[in-house]
Design an enzyme around this catalytic site. Structure first.
Site, mmCIF file in Angstrom:
data_model
loop_
_atom_site.group_PDB
_atom_site.id
_atom_site.type_symbol
_atom_site.label_atom_id
_atom_site.label_comp_id
_atom_site.label_asym_id
_atom_site.label_seq_id
_atom_site.Cartn_x
_atom_site.Cartn_y
_atom_site.Cartn_z
ATOM 1 N N ASN A 138 -15.553 14.709 -2.438
ATOM 2 C CA ASN A 138 -15.911 13.635 -1.501
ATOM 3 C C ASN A 138 -16.144 14.222 -0.106
ATOM 4 O O ASN A 138 -15.356 15.034 0.373
ATOM 5 C CB ASN A 138 -14.728 12.643 -1.451
ATOM 6 C CG ASN A 138 -15.018 11.390 -0.663
ATOM 7 O OD1 ASN A 138 -16.050 10.756 -0.864
ATOM 8 N ND2 ASN A 138 -14.127 11.016 0.236
ATOM 9 N N GLU B 9 -17.003 5.408 1.354
ATOM 10 C CA GLU B 9 -16.311 5.002 2.597
ATOM 11 C C GLU B 9 -17.285 4.357 3.576
ATOM 12 O O GLU B 9 -17.216 4.579 4.784
ATOM 13 C CB GLU B 9 -15.668 6.231 3.268
ATOM 14 C CG GLU B 9 -14.744 7.015 2.376
ATOM 15 C CD GLU B 9 -14.004 8.132 3.088
ATOM 16 O OE1 GLU B 9 -14.030 8.186 4.338
ATOM 17 O OE2 GLU B 9 -13.403 8.970 2.393
ATOM 18 N N ASP C 182 -19.250 2.482 6.297
ATOM 19 C CA ASP C 182 -19.207 1.550 7.428
ATOM 20 C C ASP C 182 -20.386 1.885 8.326
ATOM 21 O O ASP C 182 -20.967 2.974 8.240
ATOM 22 C CB ASP C 182 -17.862 1.537 8.183
ATOM 23 C CG ASP C 182 -17.296 2.896 8.513
ATOM 24 O OD1 ASP C 182 -18.084 3.846 8.693
ATOM 25 O OD2 ASP C 182 -16.063 3.022 8.609
HETATM 26 O O1 G3I Z 1 1.187 5.151 10.211
HETATM 27 C C1 G3I Z 1 1.264 5.547 11.582
HETATM 28 C C2 G3I Z 1 2.121 4.605 12.322
HETATM 29 O O2 G3I Z 1 3.425 4.684 11.821
HETATM 30 C C3 G3I Z 1 2.068 4.966 13.802
HETATM 31 O O3 G3I Z 1 2.777 4.042 14.532
HETATM 32 C C4 G3I Z 1 0.622 4.984 14.318
HETATM 33 C C5 G3I Z 1 0.526 5.426 15.783
HETATM 34 O O4 G3I Z 1 -0.733 5.980 16.032
HETATM 35 O O5 G3I Z 1 -0.091 5.883 13.546
HETATM 36 C C6 G3I Z 1 -0.123 5.526 12.176
HETATM 37 O O6 G3I Z 1 -0.834 6.449 11.470
HETATM 38 C C7 G3I Z 1 -2.236 6.428 11.638
HETATM 39 C C8 G3I Z 1 -2.893 6.078 10.320
HETATM 40 O O7 G3I Z 1 -4.291 6.199 10.411
HETATM 41 C C9 G3I Z 1 -2.561 4.650 9.844
HETATM 42 O O8 G3I Z 1 -3.113 3.721 10.710
HETATM 43 C C10 G3I Z 1 -2.676 7.803 12.101
HETATM 44 O O9 G3I Z 1 -2.183 8.043 13.413
HETATM 45 C C11 G3I Z 1 -4.183 7.904 12.075
HETATM 46 O O10 G3I Z 1 -4.573 9.251 12.350
HETATM 47 C C12 G3I Z 1 -4.687 7.524 10.719
HETATM 48 O O11 G3I Z 1 -6.092 7.581 10.730
HETATM 49 C C13 G3I Z 1 -6.719 7.636 9.469
HETATM 50 C C14 G3I Z 1 -7.651 8.824 9.431
HETATM 51 O O12 G3I Z 1 -8.322 8.845 8.177
HETATM 52 C C15 G3I Z 1 -6.925 10.142 9.575
HETATM 53 O O13 G3I Z 1 -7.839 11.171 9.643
HETATM 54 C C16 G3I Z 1 -7.506 6.353 9.293
HETATM 55 O O14 G3I Z 1 -6.644 5.236 9.217
HETATM 56 C C17 G3I Z 1 -8.335 6.452 8.014
HETATM 57 O O15 G3I Z 1 -9.217 5.365 7.963
HETATM 58 C C18 G3I Z 1 -9.145 7.730 8.026
HETATM 59 O O16 G3I Z 1 -9.830 7.827 6.796
HETATM 60 C C19 G3I Z 1 -10.715 8.940 6.624
HETATM 61 C C20 G3I Z 1 -10.769 9.257 5.156
HETATM 62 O O17 G3I Z 1 -9.485 9.436 4.629
HETATM 63 C C21 G3I Z 1 -11.626 10.494 4.904
HETATM 64 N N1 G3I Z 1 -12.958 10.333 5.465
HETATM 65 C C22 G3I Z 1 -12.986 9.922 6.871
HETATM 66 C C23 G3I Z 1 -12.164 8.654 7.088
HETATM 67 C C24 G3I Z 1 -12.267 8.161 8.503
HETATM 68 O O18 G3I Z 1 -11.725 9.106 9.377
#
Ligand code: G3I
Length: 344
Positions: free
Chosen positions: A198, A264, A266
């Site tokens: 992916n 994924e 959007d």
């Molecule tokens: O869970 C913690 C929470 O406890 C805390 O309070 C908060 C404070 O910032 O952070 C929370 O974690 C975050 C998590 O998302 C849940 O919301 C992380 O900081 C944040 O980095 C994380 O981001 C995710 C990101 O991947 C990480 O690279 C996104 O939600 C998620 O949508 C994104 O998904 C990725 C795919 O896996 C791979 N392809 C790209 C896509 C978009 O970046």
């Protein structure tokens, strides 16, 4: 007051008729109802928190989609937070919800350079130790969801935009062969599950998609168990790959005998929002769905479904609203465009 019988019947049938036609039509108009007729899965990435806390969120998921991807719950840092401890609470909740609603699950993701737990990042491991850790991780997670997860993103984003292999804890610590090992270990844990590579920015025809193509062709030539490629499709309405290139890329991957999932999708919009931008966004969603239907992609999955919960504003300053339902759960033109594409 006495109501004349014909009038009474009219009234009752009217009410029942409207009710029946509304419930029937709204089901018939759902994405999944139409998608099932067209032989494609439609899905969304799911966050564990709103799934548990927000009945509207869960209700729309159940009504509209027939495949789900846990957005974060199965990532290494969440599911394997300590060397000897796995935490399956959120991933189990999402998988149970999906299965209870007759939906498939895409597992995301077993091997990634990102969202690695602190315990892995803060110690120097030998190659042998890393091999043991990764094999153990893959085996534990895939075995737990054996027969429940329909396809795994085994390796996520292993290639740079220039086509070279990305340096990561896995690449540097194990060597480039970590890729094929990961697919083998996943296959050993569940020989029936579909295994995907992916990535993003390789949807059209470019250096990166050429590198992905070469990688998966090489894996197939070596007899490595790989069944598909996930095209992430994080787009923006002002610029996105030429649809003819996306079509060509999907075709060449399928010609290798692989499946293609849109994993994924959007389409982020620059703030402030306008009617024109929403229409432009709808056009992009529709075009990709049309290509998918024509080429017979197996799944079309958006990264979330409501702008209420999306990674976009946290990562792209000034951009937002990339999904098909707005922040109040109202369907956007993009949703209607998908309905139209599936109907036609
Ligand atoms: O869970 C913690 C929470 O406890 C805390 O309070 C908060 C404070 O910032 O952070 C929370 O974690 C975050 C998590 O998302 C849940 O919301 C992380 O900081 C944040 O980095 C994380 O981001 C995710 C990101 O991947 C990480 O690279 C996104 O939600 C998620 O949508 C994104 O998904 C990725 C795919 O896996 C791979 N392809 C790209 C896509 C978009 O970046």
């Amino acid at each position: 007051m006495k109501i004349p019988i014909p009038l009474f019947l009219c009234f009752t049938w009217g009410i029942l008729g409207v009710f029946a036609s509304e419930s029937g039509d709204s089901l018939k108009e759902s994405l999944k109802f139409l998608a099932e007729k067209r032989g494609i899965l439609v899905g969304a990435a799911v966050a564990a928190k709103p799934l548990k806390a927000d009945p509207l969120y869960a209700g729309i998921l159940a009504r509209e989609f027939n495949i789900l991807t846990p957005e974060n719950a199965m990532k290494f840092e969440n599911i394997h937070p300590e060397p000897e401890r796995y935490d399956f609470a959120d991933s189990d909740a999402i998988v149970s919800f999906a299965l209870d609603h007759h939906m498939k699950v895409r597992g995301h993701t077993l091997v990634w350079h990102n969202q690695i737990p602190l315990w892995l990042m803060t110690k120097d491991y030998t190659r042998d130790e890393l091999v043991k850790i990764l094999q153990g991780h893959i085996s534990e997670v895939v075995t737990r969801y054996k027969g429940k997860v329909f396809a795994w993103d085994v390796v996520n984003e292993a290639i740079n935009d220039d086509g070279t292999l990305r340096r990561s804890i896995w690449h540097d610590g194990i060597g480039p062969e970590y890729l094929e090992l990961a697919f083998k270990w996943a296959h050993e844990a569940d020989p029936d599950v579909m295994l995907f590579y992916n990535d993003y920015n390789g949807e059209g025809l470019n250096g990166k998609s050429d590198a992905v193509y070469d990688l998966v062709r090489g894996l197939l030539a070596k007899g490595i168990p790989i069944h598909g490629v996930g095209l992430q499709m994080h787009l923006n309405a002002g610029w996105y790959p030429d649809p003819a290139d996306i079509d060509g890329n999907i075709k060449r991957l399928m010609d290798l005998g692989l499946q293609v999932h849109i994993t994924e999708m959007d389409v982020r919009l620059k703030e402030p929002l306008s009617k024109e931008k929403l229409e432009e966004q709808a056009k992009v969603y529709r075009e990709i769905m049309e290509i998918c239907l024509r080429r017979r992609c197996q799944a079309y999955i958006t990264w979330g479904f409501t702008d209420r919960y999306s990674w976009i504003p946290h990562y792209f300053f000034g951009w937002n609203d990339g999904l098909i339902f707005d922040r109040s759960y109202q369907p956007k033109p993009a949703y209607l465009a998908l309905i139209e594409a599936l109907k036609n």
